[in-house]
Design a protein around this motif. Sequence first.
Motif: not given
Length: 198
Positions: A74-100
């Motif tokens: 149920f939380n994967m849907k909004p995350i996938n919607d977010l990725m669709f809207i910003i046109k990203r296939q993945n959200l790589p994170e930095g070594s600090d856990g942040k997602i630039p």
Amino acid sequence: MLTYNQDFSNEEIQGSIKYVNTNGVYIGKIVEAYIFRSRNTMSEALNLTILTEEDTSIKLRLFYKGRNGEEIKFNMKPINDLMFIIKRQNLPEGSDGKIPSLLNQEIGAIITVDIEYTSSGNQMYGYNLKGFYDPKTGGTVYELQNNKPFEKVAEFILAYKDAVPVLLDNTTKQVSKDENNSNNGGNFFPVNDEEIPF
């Protein structure tokens, strides 16, 4: 050693953060994005802070892995919607856990607001995400992908047009040990509550 930085001299002193306190439909920019990992379980969440056009903040924590590492659909849907809207296939994170790649991305969010309590019994705003939408078109991902009329956001705008602000009264609540180990207490998603998947 500390070194003087002229850039900081050109910034005004910031006031306190104002948080969204009314159910509604908001447009804003993501100003903070990082992965939260539980120290006690295998649960993981995407934490987002959205600064709205009204200069108020919304803090979201979307758990996408449960306590045993299983996917929380149920939380994967909004995350996938977010990725669709910003046109990203993945959200790589930095070594600090942040997602630039999420920073400064504009997003529409449909939110309900309630009061939650910290482990010390202080009040804070809690946000429930109904869904993300494309702020440029006003369409949800479902509407965009299926060539449907853009109606859902308008429905929520109408539903929330008379929403009353949720106000914190700054009182504290005595949090018992049992309550602190429940979903209402400050231990946000406790390890020992088998009914909660996180």
